[in-house]
Motif scaffolding. Structure first.
Motif, short mmCIF file in Angstrom:
data_model
loop_
_atom_site.label_atom_id
_atom_site.label_comp_id
_atom_site.label_asym_id
_atom_site.label_seq_id
_atom_site.Cartn_x
_atom_site.Cartn_y
_atom_site.Cartn_z
N ALA A 60 -20.68 31.29 1.95
CA ALA A 60 -21.88 30.54 2.34
C ALA A 60 -22.10 30.60 3.85
CB ALA A 60 -21.74 29.08 1.89
N LYS A 61 -21.03 30.56 4.62
CA LYS A 61 -21.14 30.66 6.07
C LYS A 61 -21.66 32.02 6.48
CE LYS A 61 -18.35 30.45 10.27
NZ LYS A 61 -16.99 30.28 10.82
N TRP A 62 -21.14 33.09 5.85
CA TRP A 62 -21.61 34.43 6.17
C TRP A 62 -23.07 34.62 5.79
CZ3 TRP A 62 -16.72 36.90 3.55
CH2 TRP A 62 -15.61 36.66 4.37
N ALA A 63 -23.47 34.04 4.66
CA ALA A 63 -24.87 34.17 4.25
C ALA A 63 -25.80 33.41 5.19
CB ALA A 63 -25.03 33.64 2.82
N ALA A 64 -25.31 32.32 5.78
CA ALA A 64 -26.15 31.53 6.68
C ALA A 64 -26.40 32.25 8.00
CB ALA A 64 -25.51 30.18 6.94
N ILE A 65 -25.41 33.05 8.48
CA ILE A 65 -25.58 33.72 9.76
C ILE A 65 -26.02 35.17 9.60
CG2 ILE A 65 -23.85 32.24 10.83
CD1 ILE A 65 -21.89 34.59 10.65
#
Length: 221
Positions: A60-65
């Motif tokens: 989720a963190k990678w998808a957000a950035i």
């Protein structure tokens, strides 16, 4: 008349465990019940679930950035501290202002294009300065700037999942080979002893050379 046998026992004296009117310690009561071993043991029965939740959080963190690199900003290469570890290199906190100036990047713009900045660190050698300047130039050559929404079409790029510009670690493995004739003839022990003697006698030999030069100068006069 025989009145029976009498047994005499020694007098028992109560001994306090500590000096003064203190509480008598009874540590055995803490080994059972609510204060026992069951309260000190922690079981990780949720370990597989925690592993899954961490993986989902990372995704989720990678998808957000996205499409920025998953590992974060590019970082400099610095030497470890102290004499014991200064032969090793690691990632630093950020590039110095001098390194950014040499690479032609302003400190305000650097933070907007994925470059870490550290205004505290100072360059103590030309080697570290040149290394990180070259690292910045390599990063700028590979950089793809995506415009903001409504200000142009975004190019189709994939997200980098690894570290940005990873440090090239030199391989320490040495392949086996045949011993040469020069290596067979060389005497390593003798070479080491000669080198140690040269280092130990360098001051004495220099003083003798200076005295001979002074004597030769007096004779010429």
């Amino acid at each position: 008349a025989n009145r029976g046998t009498f047994h005499v026992f020694p007098r028992q004296v109560a001994i306090m465990p500590l000096k003064g009117n203190n509480v008598i310690a009874n540590v055995h009561c803490k080994k059972h019940g609510d204060f026992g071993w069951a309260n000190r043991v922690k079981c990780h029965f949720n370990q597989p679930a925690k592993k899954k939740s961490r993986r989902i959080a990372r995704a989720a963190k990678w998808a957000a950035i996205a499409p920025r690199p998953a590992a974060g900003n590019v970082r400099p290469v610095v030497r470890c501290m102290t004499f014991k570890y200064n032969t090793k290199v690691r990632y630093g906190r950020g590039f110095t202002l001098e390194e950014l100036k040499e690479a032609g990047v302003s400190k305000k713009k650097a933070r907007t294009i994925g470059i870490s900045v550290d205004h505290r660190r100072r360059n103590k050698s030309v080697e570290s300065l040149q290394t990180n300047v070259q690292r910045l130039k390599e990063y700028m050559g590979k950089l793809v700037v995506i415009p903001k929404k409504g200000k142009g079409e975004a190019p189709a790029v994939s997200q980098l999942m690894g570290t940005v510009l990873p440090i090239a670690r030199a391989s320490r493995r040495v392949k086996s080979r045949a011993i040469t004739a020069d290596e067979k003839e060389a005497n390593v022990y003798r070479s080491m002893r000669v080198a140690r003697a040269d280092a130990r006698l360098i001051g004495i030999r220099q003083r003798r050379a200076d005295e001979k030069a002074a004597e030769a100068a007096l004779k010429k006069k």
